[in-house]
Design an enzyme around this catalytic site. Structure first.
Site, mmCIF file in Angstrom:
data_model
loop_
_atom_site.group_PDB
_atom_site.id
_atom_site.type_symbol
_atom_site.label_atom_id
_atom_site.label_comp_id
_atom_site.label_asym_id
_atom_site.label_seq_id
_atom_site.Cartn_x
_atom_site.Cartn_y
_atom_site.Cartn_z
ATOM 1 N N VAL A 90 2.324 2.119 -6.676
ATOM 2 C CA VAL A 90 2.319 1.310 -7.893
ATOM 3 C C VAL A 90 2.515 2.135 -9.158
ATOM 4 C CG1 VAL A 90 0.926 -0.528 -6.869
ATOM 5 C CG2 VAL A 90 -0.205 1.359 -8.108
ATOM 6 N N ASN A 124 -4.966 -4.585 -7.158
ATOM 7 C CA ASN A 124 -6.172 -3.985 -6.588
ATOM 8 C C ASN A 124 -6.086 -2.469 -6.452
ATOM 9 O OD1 ASN A 124 -8.690 -3.953 -4.714
ATOM 10 N ND2 ASN A 124 -7.050 -3.036 -3.473
ATOM 11 N N TYR A 146 -10.808 7.792 -15.270
ATOM 12 C CA TYR A 146 -11.133 6.551 -14.572
ATOM 13 C C TYR A 146 -11.706 5.512 -15.534
ATOM 14 C CZ TYR A 146 -13.177 3.365 -11.128
ATOM 15 O OH TYR A 146 -13.496 2.251 -10.396
ATOM 16 N N LYS A 162 -9.925 1.947 -16.643
ATOM 17 C CA LYS A 162 -10.526 0.643 -16.343
ATOM 18 C C LYS A 162 -10.868 -0.130 -17.614
ATOM 19 C CE LYS A 162 -10.306 0.911 -11.857
ATOM 20 N NZ LYS A 162 -9.441 -0.009 -11.074
ATOM 21 N N ASP A 199 0.856 -1.182 0.000
ATOM 22 C CA ASP A 199 0.000 0.000 0.000
ATOM 23 C C ASP A 199 0.894 1.234 0.000
ATOM 24 O OD1 ASP A 199 -3.164 0.449 0.578
ATOM 25 O OD2 ASP A 199 -1.998 2.133 1.377
#
Length: 250
Positions: free
Chosen positions: A63, A89, A155, A159, A36
């Protein structure tokens, strides 16, 4: 237990769906590497897993930075010798900003976390999985990757691209024993809503026309991830498992 002795990396594991996945996978026997951007949250989830009798290692990583992702993979291999399952995730929302108003900086930030991060991690673990001839990659996408009015331009684009990456990886590496699938959650009660700081009115109007989303819990998404990670889904590759309480069925 379904994941006995499997080495699992979960990004964005400090809260919400990531934490639920990390804790459930540990309960199912996995050695969990919880990553995280928040050291405090990493410590919390690692402690939670250990107190429940599981095994966990917390690693701080952003990330969106390739060097952080490589360090995450390297430290996992140093600690456990391999990587069996990768759960991409980590993700952020984008204030529902439409393309006509999105800034370059905002676009790069959202795609950096939501798309580049999973690509960096997948690229790194594939080298390990190819040597073993097996492995599992799970990408946490969104119904925003299937429909236009479930987020802002950055976004939704990120995705959609993540789902494309999922299918391409599955198609290319499936014959090598590596399965790659995605989950497309709808509305889920998680901390990601905290990344929505100033929702764009025009973007919100488009989402409103899509209708109200039933709200799910992080644990429900974790069980979907468990199915995709386990041998129970051995013949499942390249799919997008929608988990949205029927939101997109209307």
């Amino acid at each position: 237990m379904r994941l006995s002795d499997k080495v699992v990396i979960v990004t964005g594991a400090g809260s919400g769906m990531g934490r639920a996945i990390a804790e459930l996978f540990a309960k199912e026997g996995a050695k969990v590497v919880a990553s995280d951007i928040s050291e405090e949250r990493i410590n919390e989830v690692s402690t939670s897993i250990k107190e429940a009798g599981g095994e966990a290692l917390g690693i701080l990583a952003n990330v969106a930075k390739e060097s952080d992702v490589q360090q995450l993979i390297d430290r996992t291999v140093q600690a456990y010798g391999t990587v069996d399952i990768l759960v991409n995730n980590a993700g952020i929302m984008d204030n529902f900003i439409p393309v006509g108003e999105v800034t370059h900086e905002h676009w790069e930030r959202v795609l950096g976390v939501n798309l580049n991060g999973p690509m960096y991690a997948s690229r790194a673990v594939l080298k390990i999985m190819l040597e073993k001839g097996k492995g599992v990659i799970i990408n946490n996408a969104s119904v925003g990757g299937l429909f236009g009015a479930r987020g802002g331009a950055a976004y939704v684009a990120s995705k959609h691209a993540l789902i494309g990456l999922t299918k391409n990886t599955a198609a290319v590496y499936g014959s090598k024993g590596i399965r790659t699938n995605a989950i497309a959650p709808g509305g889920v009660n998680t901390a990601i809503s905290g990344t929505i700081t100033a929702p764009n009115q025009l973007g919100m109007e488009a989402i409103g026309r899509a209708g109200s989303a039933p709200m799910g819990e992080a644990q429900e998404i974790a069980y979907a991830a468990l199915f995709l990670a386990s041998d129970e889904s051995s013949f499942v590759n390249g799919v997008v498992l929608t988990a949205d309480g029927g939101w997109t069925a209307h």
